[in-house]
Design a protein around this motif. Structure first.
Motif, PDB file in Angstrom:
ATOM      1  N   UNK A 161       0.867  -1.407  -0.033  1.00 50.11           N
ATOM      2  CA  UNK A 161       0.028   0.083   0.119  1.00 50.11           C
ATOM      3  C   UNK A 161       0.676   1.380   0.072  1.00 50.11           C
ATOM      4  N   UNK A 162       1.928   1.123   0.549  1.00 50.23           N
ATOM      5  CA  UNK A 162       2.739   2.295   0.719  1.00 50.23           C
ATOM      6  C   UNK A 162       3.442   2.278  -0.448  1.00 50.23           C
ATOM      7  N   UNK A 163       3.922   1.431  -1.219  1.00 55.31           N
ATOM      8  CA  UNK A 163       4.415   1.482  -2.602  1.00 55.31           C
ATOM      9  C   UNK A 163       3.426   2.333  -3.539  1.00 55.31           C
ATOM     10  N   UNK A 164       2.059   1.758  -3.367  1.00 52.25           N
ATOM     11  CA  UNK A 164       1.344   2.563  -4.143  1.00 52.25           C
ATOM     12  C   UNK A 164       1.322   3.921  -3.817  1.00 52.25           C
ATOM     13  N   UNK A 165       1.258   4.403  -2.778  1.00 54.37           N
ATOM     14  CA  UNK A 165       1.197   5.798  -2.271  1.00 54.37           C
ATOM     15  C   UNK A 165       2.376   6.396  -2.917  1.00 54.37           C
ATOM     16  N   UNK A 166       3.657   5.899  -2.818  1.00 56.64           N
ATOM     17  CA  UNK A 166       4.797   6.627  -3.429  1.00 56.64           C
ATOM     18  C   UNK A 166       5.134   6.776  -4.847  1.00 56.64           C
ATOM     19  N   UNK A 167       4.523   5.567  -5.527  1.00 57.76           N
ATOM     20  CA  UNK A 167       4.428   5.716  -7.106  1.00 57.76           C
ATOM     21  C   UNK A 167       3.437   6.595  -7.731  1.00 57.76           C
ATOM     22  N   UNK A 168       2.201   6.804  -7.018  1.00 57.06           N
ATOM     23  CA  UNK A 168       1.074   7.634  -7.399  1.00 57.06           C
ATOM     24  C   UNK A 168       1.048   9.019  -7.022  1.00 57.06           C
ATOM     25  N   UNK A 169       1.652   9.177  -5.860  1.00 61.89           N
ATOM     26  CA  UNK A 169       1.567  10.534  -5.283  1.00 61.89           C
ATOM     27  C   UNK A 169       0.252  10.811  -4.493  1.00 61.89           C
ATOM     28  N   UNK A 170      -0.386   9.786  -4.559  1.00 60.79           N
ATOM     29  CA  UNK A 170      -1.975   9.648  -3.682  1.00 60.79           C
ATOM     30  C   UNK A 170      -1.788   8.893  -2.393  1.00 60.79           C
ATOM     31  N   UNK A 171      -2.832   9.031  -1.574  1.00 60.91           N
ATOM     32  CA  UNK A 171      -3.199   8.126  -0.489  1.00 60.91           C
ATOM     33  C   UNK A 171      -3.568   6.839  -1.118  1.00 60.91           C
ATOM     34  N   UNK A 172      -3.426   5.662  -0.264  1.00 60.80           N
ATOM     35  CA  UNK A 172      -3.908   4.508  -0.857  1.00 60.80           C
ATOM     36  C   UNK A 172      -5.550   4.596  -1.198  1.00 60.80           C
ATOM     37  N   UNK A 173      -6.175   5.175  -0.220  1.00 67.37           N
ATOM     38  CA  UNK A 173      -7.740   5.438  -0.175  1.00 67.37           C
ATOM     39  C   UNK A 173      -7.866   6.224  -1.398  1.00 67.37           C
ATOM     40  N   UNK A 174      -7.402   7.159  -1.970  1.00 68.57           N
ATOM     41  CA  UNK A 174      -7.498   8.030  -3.024  1.00 68.57           C
ATOM     42  C   UNK A 174      -7.386   7.248  -4.486  1.00 68.57           C
ATOM     43  N   UNK A 175      -6.145   6.550  -4.488  1.00 64.06           N
ATOM     44  CA  UNK A 175      -5.789   5.638  -5.565  1.00 64.06           C
ATOM     45  C   UNK A 175      -6.617   4.644  -5.751  1.00 64.06           C
ATOM     46  N   UNK A 176      -7.323   3.958  -4.595  1.00 71.02           N
ATOM     47  CA  UNK A 176      -8.197   2.886  -4.898  1.00 71.02           C
ATOM     48  C   UNK A 176      -9.434   3.534  -5.482  1.00 71.02           C
ATOM     49  N   UNK A 177      -9.816   4.692  -4.945  1.00 75.29           N
ATOM     50  CA  UNK A 177     -11.221   5.174  -5.725  1.00 75.29           C
ATOM     51  C   UNK A 177     -10.868   5.841  -7.026  1.00 75.29           C
ATOM     52  N   UNK A 178      -9.797   6.382  -7.324  1.00 76.20           N
ATOM     53  CA  UNK A 178      -9.480   6.987  -8.841  1.00 76.20           C
ATOM     54  C   UNK A 178      -9.149   5.674  -9.709  1.00 76.20           C
ATOM     55  N   UNK A 179      -8.226   4.912  -9.319  1.00 75.05           N
ATOM     56  CA  UNK A 179      -7.954   3.679 -10.266  1.00 75.05           C
ATOM     57  C   UNK A 179      -8.662   2.443 -10.280  1.00 75.05           C
ATOM     58  N   UNK A 180      -9.588   2.290  -9.276  1.00 74.80           N
ATOM     59  CA  UNK A 180     -10.324   0.905  -9.313  1.00 74.80           C
ATOM     60  C   UNK A 180     -11.785   1.114  -9.328  1.00 74.80           C
ATOM     61  N   UNK A 181     -12.162   2.032  -8.275  1.00 73.30           N
ATOM     62  CA  UNK A 181     -13.631   2.159  -7.883  1.00 73.30           C
ATOM     63  C   UNK A 181     -14.182   3.054  -9.081  1.00 73.30           C
TER      64      UNK A 181
END
Length: 458
Positions: A161-181
């Motif tokens: 989850x932290x890797x997702x944050x570092x590579x997207x520049x988003x929180x894990x929660x926000x990346x989940x919403x934008x990239x999956x939900x």
């Protein structure tokens, strides 16, 4: 095959009541169509009924959401699955300096990193909670050396989850919403309590097996930092099924949106490691995120999840194009899953879900021999001995986890030479727990309880 909604609703109601499950939601994919059913109540204290748009805590099924985000980044060339995590997170380290340099993203995804599971650490509600969690986990001991065995790891998924944050520049929660939900239309999938309040939400229930359970003392005590491994995400059964459907359909959403490439989807379902404990979650092996199943030669994939009094089950039968999600809020949830999915997937997909784990009618005359002794991993000590000629397990929390719960004591019944069944009143309800003996790649003996590998210490 036609889905007889009326008949399955009646059977769903019957099995839920028989197993003292307060409430449950079911979503089934057949012939490209999603069917949704609901039964029981969300909270036995309030009597609010379960509807198909009710949200439940899905627990570790969330690991599939996190794995999917990571695989998106991999196919975009932003990370190499076989590169050390330190190349992405330069400050990443664990208690073993040598392991810190070698743990890879692939090992995190397949639970072969050696990172332990049961490290829950509240780092607050801020957007820096995952960064602080990974920093706090640096002194947590490994279950086993990286690459030597599968050992279920929630800590590993928080690192992902932290890797997702570092590579997207988003929180894990926000990346989940934008990239999956958003691309999948998951309108009832949320990770923050204030968002859960917008929906009809299930309350977990706790109690002894064979009786109606009572509402849990808290809705969810897990912190925001538990998000990527499955502590906070809530969803409807249909939303979980839509994620699984994308994987079943080669990475494409129903509207044609490409979420993953077909080759990435296939890679996630490819076996990375066998699993000595084939009973805790009915697994035959593990892919990249997915639990893998072998139903008498028919391949399947899915995942289970659990929080405080809430339990979820996801199963996909790709050859039949059938998938099912069951979300529950307590009681004999695993028995409900077993009975319902054996009938449901048997009829719709022609597969046989295993019966609940347990000992044979005539116990085998197995001698413990060298398997007797003490096994240790971070926070847990397991003692295998004989008492009056009967194999016995003592499972105790030690070190930093000392006092978390009383020791679990259980006699063991042999199922095979290396597999035993244990039962501890009040600890594992009325289900038998698998106790599986195996070895690390270097030959060190280990025992699996709850899919965690615990090496022999003495």
């Amino acid at each position: 095959m036609t889905f007889d909604r009326t008949r399955w609703q009646r059977r769903f109601d019957e099995l839920r009541a028989a197993h003292h499950v307060p409430g449950a939601a079911l979503a089934v994919l057949v012939d490209g169509e999603i069917h949704e059913l609901a039964t029981g109540v969300l909270h036995r204290g309030t009597g609010v009924t379960v509807t198909t748009d009710s949200v439940f805590q899905v627990g570790s099924i969330t690991k599939i959401h996190t794995a999917t985000l990571v695989m998106q980044l991999a196919e975009q060339g932003k990370l190499d699955l076989d590169a050390p995590v330190q190349e992405i997170l330069p400050g990443f380290t664990v208690a073993d300096p040598a392991a810190s340099k070698t743990i890879t993203v692939r090992q995190l995804l397949s639970h072969t990193s050696g990172l332990t599971c049961d490290f829950t650490h509240d780092t607050g509600r801020g957007d820096d909670c995952l960064a602080a969690y990974v920093e706090a986990a640096r002194d947590v001991a490994l279950d086993c050396p990286p690459g030597t065995a599968i050992s279920y790891s929630s800590v590993g998924y928080n690192v992902l989850g932290r890797i997702v944050e570092v590579l997207t520049g988003q929180t894990w929660d926000a990346a989940l919403q934008d990239r999956l939900c958003a691309p999948l239309g998951l309108t009832h999938t949320v990770t923050l309590p204030e968002d859960v309040l917008r929906f009809r939400a299930a309350m977990g229930h706790l109690g002894e097996a064979g009786a109606d359970p009572d509402p849990a003392p808290v809705w969810n005590p897990l912190p925001r930092s538990a998000g990527p491994y499955g502590g906070v995400l809530c969803a409807t059964a249909a939303d979980v099924l839509r994620l699984a459907r994308m994987h079943l359909d080669g990475g494409t959403a129903p509207d044609g949106t490409r979420v993953l490439r077909a080759e990435t989807v296939a890679a996630m379902q490819r076996r990375e490691t066998d699993c000595p404990d084939k009973w805790t979650v009915d697994s035959d092996g593990w892919g990249l995120g997915w639990t893998l199943y072998d139903w008498d030669g028919a391949a399947g994939f899915g995942h289970d999840g659990a929080t405080i009094g809430q339990y979820g089950f996801l199963r996909v039968a790709p050859e039949a194009g059938v998938a099912a999600v069951l979300l529950t809020n307590g009681g004999g949830a695993r028995r409900l899953y077993s009975d319902l999915f054996r009938e449901l997937l048997g009829e719709l997909a022609g597969i046989r879900v295993p019966a609940p784990f347990g000992p044979p009618s005539a116990p085998l005359p197995v001698v413990l021999g060298e398997r007797a002794g003490t096994y240790r991993r971070e926070g847990v000590e397991i003692t295998i001995s004989e008492r009056d000629g009967v194999p016995h397990l003592r499972y105790a929390f030690v070190d930093g986890m000392a006092g978390l719960a009383p020791p679990i004591e259980s006699d063991l019944v042999a199922v095979s030479d290396d597999v035993f069944a244990g039962r501890a009143d009040g600890a594992f309800s009325d289900d038998w727990m698998p106790v599986v003996f195996s070895a690390l790649k270097d030959g060190t003996g280990c025992v699996y309880v709850g899919m965690r590998a615990t090496p022999k210490a003495a």
